[in-house]
Design a protein around this motif. Sequence first.
Motif, PDB file in Angstrom:
ATOM      1  N   ILE A   1     -18.606  13.680   5.961  1.00 34.70           N
ATOM      2  CA  ILE A   1     -18.088  12.742   4.966  1.00 34.70           C
ATOM      3  C   ILE A   1     -17.169  13.503   4.026  1.00 34.70           C
ATOM      4  O   ILE A   1     -17.529  14.576   3.516  1.00 34.70           O
ATOM      5  N   LEU A   2     -15.984  12.936   3.781  1.00 33.94           N
ATOM      6  CA  LEU A   2     -15.040  13.535   2.848  1.00 33.94           C
ATOM      7  C   LEU A   2     -15.389  13.052   1.452  1.00 33.94           C
ATOM      8  O   LEU A   2     -15.130  11.907   1.086  1.00 33.94           O
ATOM      9  N   THR A   3     -16.010  13.922   0.649  1.00 32.99           N
ATOM     10  CA  THR A   3     -16.514  13.511  -0.666  1.00 32.99           C
ATOM     11  C   THR A   3     -15.463  13.586  -1.749  1.00 32.99           C
ATOM     12  O   THR A   3     -15.674  13.060  -2.843  1.00 32.99           O
ATOM     13  N   GLU A   4     -14.332  14.236  -1.494  1.00 28.88           N
ATOM     14  CA  GLU A   4     -13.256  14.329  -2.470  1.00 28.88           C
ATOM     15  C   GLU A   4     -12.013  13.647  -1.899  1.00 28.88           C
ATOM     16  O   GLU A   4     -11.793  13.674  -0.692  1.00 28.88           O
ATOM     17  N   PRO A   5     -11.192  13.036  -2.759  1.00 29.48           N
ATOM     18  CA  PRO A   5      -9.957  12.387  -2.276  1.00 29.48           C
ATOM     19  C   PRO A   5      -8.884  13.416  -1.945  1.00 29.48           C
ATOM     20  O   PRO A   5      -7.814  13.438  -2.539  1.00 29.48           O
ATOM     21  N   ARG A   6      -9.175  14.287  -0.969  1.00 28.02           N
ATOM     22  CA  ARG A   6      -8.285  15.397  -0.632  1.00 28.02           C
ATOM     23  C   ARG A   6      -8.208  15.508   0.878  1.00 28.02           C
ATOM     24  O   ARG A   6      -9.075  16.070   1.531  1.00 28.02           O
ATOM     25  N   LEU A   7      -7.142  14.947   1.467  1.00 25.89           N
ATOM     26  CA  LEU A   7      -7.014  14.927   2.918  1.00 25.89           C
ATOM     27  C   LEU A   7      -6.820  16.315   3.502  1.00 25.89           C
ATOM     28  O   LEU A   7      -7.146  16.540   4.668  1.00 25.89           O
ATOM     29  N   ASP A  58       0.855  -1.187   0.000  1.00 27.86           N
ATOM     30  CA  ASP A  58       0.000   0.000   0.000  1.00 27.86           C
ATOM     31  C   ASP A  58       0.890   1.236   0.000  1.00 27.86           C
ATOM     32  O   ASP A  58       2.030   1.207   0.483  1.00 27.86           O
ATOM     33  N   THR A  59       0.392   2.337  -0.516  1.00 26.42           N
ATOM     34  CA  THR A  59       1.179   3.568  -0.595  1.00 26.42           C
ATOM     35  C   THR A  59       0.389   4.715   0.002  1.00 26.42           C
ATOM     36  O   THR A  59      -0.841   4.722  -0.010  1.00 26.42           O
ATOM     37  N   PRO A  60       1.083   5.716   0.562  1.00 25.62           N
ATOM     38  CA  PRO A  60       0.369   6.837   1.198  1.00 25.62           C
ATOM     39  C   PRO A  60      -0.312   7.718   0.163  1.00 25.62           C
ATOM     40  O   PRO A  60       0.104   7.803  -0.989  1.00 25.62           O
ATOM     41  N   ARG A  61      -1.378   8.371   0.583  1.00 28.82           N
ATOM     42  CA  ARG A  61      -1.993   9.375  -0.275  1.00 28.82           C
ATOM     43  C   ARG A  61      -1.015  10.529  -0.482  1.00 28.82           C
ATOM     44  O   ARG A  61      -0.241  10.883   0.411  1.00 28.82           O
ATOM     45  N   ALA A  62      -1.092  11.131  -1.648  1.00 28.76           N
ATOM     46  CA  ALA A  62      -0.115  12.154  -2.013  1.00 28.76           C
ATOM     47  C   ALA A  62      -0.133  13.344  -1.058  1.00 28.76           C
ATOM     48  O   ALA A  62       0.912  13.939  -0.763  1.00 28.76           O
ATOM     49  N   ASP A  63      -1.324  13.703  -0.559  1.00 25.40           N
ATOM     50  CA  ASP A  63      -1.412  14.895   0.287  1.00 25.40           C
ATOM     51  C   ASP A  63      -1.433  14.564   1.773  1.00 25.40           C
ATOM     52  O   ASP A  63      -1.706  15.446   2.596  1.00 25.40           O
ATOM     53  N   ALA A  64      -1.146  13.308   2.140  1.00 24.54           N
ATOM     54  CA  ALA A  64      -1.164  12.940   3.558  1.00 24.54           C
ATOM     55  C   ALA A  64      -0.130  13.720   4.369  1.00 24.54           C
ATOM     56  O   ALA A  64      -0.461  14.252   5.442  1.00 24.54           O
ATOM     57  N   PRO A  65       1.132  13.828   3.936  1.00 22.06           N
ATOM     58  CA  PRO A  65       2.094  14.609   4.741  1.00 22.06           C
ATOM     59  C   PRO A  65       1.679  16.055   4.938  1.00 22.06           C
ATOM     60  O   PRO A  65       1.817  16.609   6.032  1.00 22.06           O
ATOM     61  N   ALA A  66       1.160  16.695   3.878  1.00 28.98           N
ATOM     62  CA  ALA A  66       0.750  18.106   4.002  1.00 28.98           C
ATOM     63  C   ALA A  66      -0.408  18.252   4.973  1.00 28.98           C
ATOM     64  O   ALA A  66      -0.446  19.193   5.778  1.00 28.98           O
ATOM     65  N   CYS A  67      -1.363  17.322   4.909  1.00 28.79           N
ATOM     66  CA  CYS A  67      -2.509  17.378   5.829  1.00 28.79           C
ATOM     67  C   CYS A  67      -2.064  17.216   7.269  1.00 28.79           C
ATOM     68  O   CYS A  67      -2.473  17.988   8.150  1.00 28.79           O
ATOM     69  N   LEU A  68      -1.212  16.223   7.526  1.00 25.96           N
ATOM     70  CA  LEU A  68      -0.753  15.984   8.899  1.00 25.96           C
ATOM     71  C   LEU A  68       0.076  17.157   9.399  1.00 25.96           C
ATOM     72  O   LEU A  68      -0.021  17.545  10.573  1.00 25.96           O
TER      73      LEU A  68
END
Length: 850
Positions: free
Chosen positions: A773-779, A671-681
């Motif tokens: 609910i998060l309706t877009e794949p944007r963390l 599995d791989t992290p979502r692209a914007d996971a580091p920025a969100c965290l």
Amino acid sequence: MTTTYAPTLSAAARGAASPHQASEAASSQTTCYHCGSSLDAANALHGNIADQSQTFCCAGCQAIAQTLHASGMGHIYDGPIAFARPLDGDKRAEAEAVWATYDLPVMRERFVRARADGAEEVSLAITGMRCAACVWLIERALSRVVGIRETTVNYATERARLVCEPGAVRLSAVFAAIADVGYEAWPDQPSARRTAEARERRSLLIRLGIAMLGMMQVMMYAWPVYLHGSDIPVDQTRLMQWASLLLTVPVVLISAAPIFRSAWRQVRHAHVGMDVPVALGIGAAFVASVFATVRGHGETYFDSVTMFVAFLLAARYLELRARQRAASGAEALVRQLPATCRRMDAASGTLQTIPVATLCVGDCVEVRAGEVLPADGVIERGTTEIDESLLSGESVPRQRDIGSAVLAGSYNVASAIRVRVSRVGTQTRLAAIVELLDRALTDKPRMAELADHVAGRFVAVLLGWAVLTAIAWWWIDPTRMFAVTVAVLVVSCPCALSLATPSALAAASGALARRGVLVTRGHAIESLAAVTDVLLDKTGTLTEGRLRLLSIETFGDVDAESCLAMACAMEQSENHPIAQSLRAAAPDALTLPAVECATNVPGHGVHAVVGEQSLRLGTQLFAATQYANQSVKAIRYGYEAPMEEVPPDAACTVVWLGRDGQPLARFTLADTPRADAPACLGALREQGLCLHLVSGDAPETVRWWANRLGIDHAVGGASPEDKRTYVQQLQARRARVLAVGDGINDAPLLAQAQVSIAIGTGAPLAQAGADAILTEPRLSAISEAVYIGRRTLRVVRQNLGWAFAYNAISIPLATLGWLSPLAAGIGMSVSSLLVALNAWRLSRAPRHVA
């Protein structure tokens, strides 16, 4: 223009027998060649179809018939009408067995609704429709089913609604009629709860529409009086007052009726809520205006009444929509489990299709690849791989052999198995998770809105003040008592106070929706403002939730590209997640070799002949039994992290390609992290929030991901109960928890937290327990939601402060008689407008928060 193509519609295709046609001919009646509707022969249109004169009810039917014949589709008028291929053969026999179960009483009770007029109504979901012609074909096919009164097919929603004679229609006959014309249909029954919610929304929307229309029309008459009142003749002013009265009556009697009923219930139960002063303000202003209109002198406040009711209903409609967007846990459970299953008959050894509701402990059921398990049980025959990601949080399907336990709601990936049922209905693991969800929803701590916190005292003081004002002016000047008291009630009518919180919440909800966060519970935004800790799931939340090829390690002289081509060719007919990942990693220009004799060995892999070589692809014991530490050449695929950041073995899936027991290549997937996971965290940490990672994956895997993403607190191997307990422990230390997850196993976690966000691509049951609910794949929308929540709380406090300051100034002025009821009405409207404008500043919140 006429066409010269042939045959006429048969009596069977028309749905009418020859005697009936003869009767129609005798009475100068005929039927339309295209749609079959009856019409008077004297008024019918005539057209030449296949050298025969045919009758039509309208030019549209004539044009369609001519077009169909001209395009070579004239055969549809000869017999069964079908644009798509009808279901037949073994598939038809299997489908008929399933259709028959829907005629059983237990299934009819679930999918057939009784109407007030005695008829029955059925909602169907139809697949395969491509254009409006499909709608016509389906409606025509259903019109031939005996007992159906009315058929409505909606192409946009792919739904059909049937109105039938009571007890006269078998659902199996309906499904068969639709299958005859090449389409597939299944019941699409909305629950009673959803029907009631739709009725409530419709009622409120109608009342809001009446109030808005009344407000606009009354303001049209009031505006000239505000600007040029002294210049308008008295008779014209009186005419506009009577017109305003007639327009305000439906607003008060229809739109505001629930407000008066609620106020009466509150008074009757000795509980004075916000509806009491609202009802008194509306009632007093309306009564005073009626008296002034009838007497011919005095001020009228019809514009204030209609505007107040319209604003209030608009806010309540937005709140209602927000509350109803989340489905209940019971409904999500019904959607997760199949309606029917195949049970093995102990006496004859044959398979019978039965409703899942009739399953009993000890039954043996067959579950094929691609199906959902209907109950908990133990595998008796076959080996397969089961995807339990929605129940356990595991991201990769796991092998299950004979004797392994399997759970209801999990997905059979690889091959058919037979399962001996051990638990059914409310005893299953899925039902236990739903019970946890319901219990958590009941026990969830909720923050009361600031307006409700002070409403009781404010209302009591307001009513007491109005009574004292009336008594005082009775002694001072009885002729002004009523006008002054009405002015006090109108000017202090808690319009601004009642709109202070809902208007801000509505603006914040719109801002969040534009950023991909759909708020489903009213308290969510205020709770976001108080968050101290953020608890996140791993699979499907911080990661993509699907495997990706990380590396190809080759052995010997075979290059990586050739190995990948052979692996993709062997997996070309498979729908397994590993097969999908391998194919997704292959370049578009990659040429796949020819494959012969491909055989899938469940739980082990695939063996096949590729280019005159006998190859195996799967586990090491299956494909590369003679592997030793040989020199390898590693090639990275689709993963930008350096070698030292490759996940540990526990977080990876390894697939071997071998020949005669010798390894050719080793494919590593993870599995791989979502692209914007580091920025969100990072944004969440900058807002001072403490981050936690809790997952059902192996502890070693979870710790690696936590270190990779910079999360200080991590727990692995957590069950749904463990996740909920973890949240309770945080709450015991006075933490305000925001939980983010996507699977059914996250539902109790999402429900227990003070506020929760579910990933929109996750399980319906998880969304049912979430507050947003998060309706877009944007963390990054998660950090934006926290920012908007905090800003909303500031705006609410500003609105409440303004509302109290306004009342503190205006109520004494009205009490002293320095404000007329008209000025009081204007002041109330301006106060409400300022509150609304301040609230809608939230819609300009920045999209990216750092």
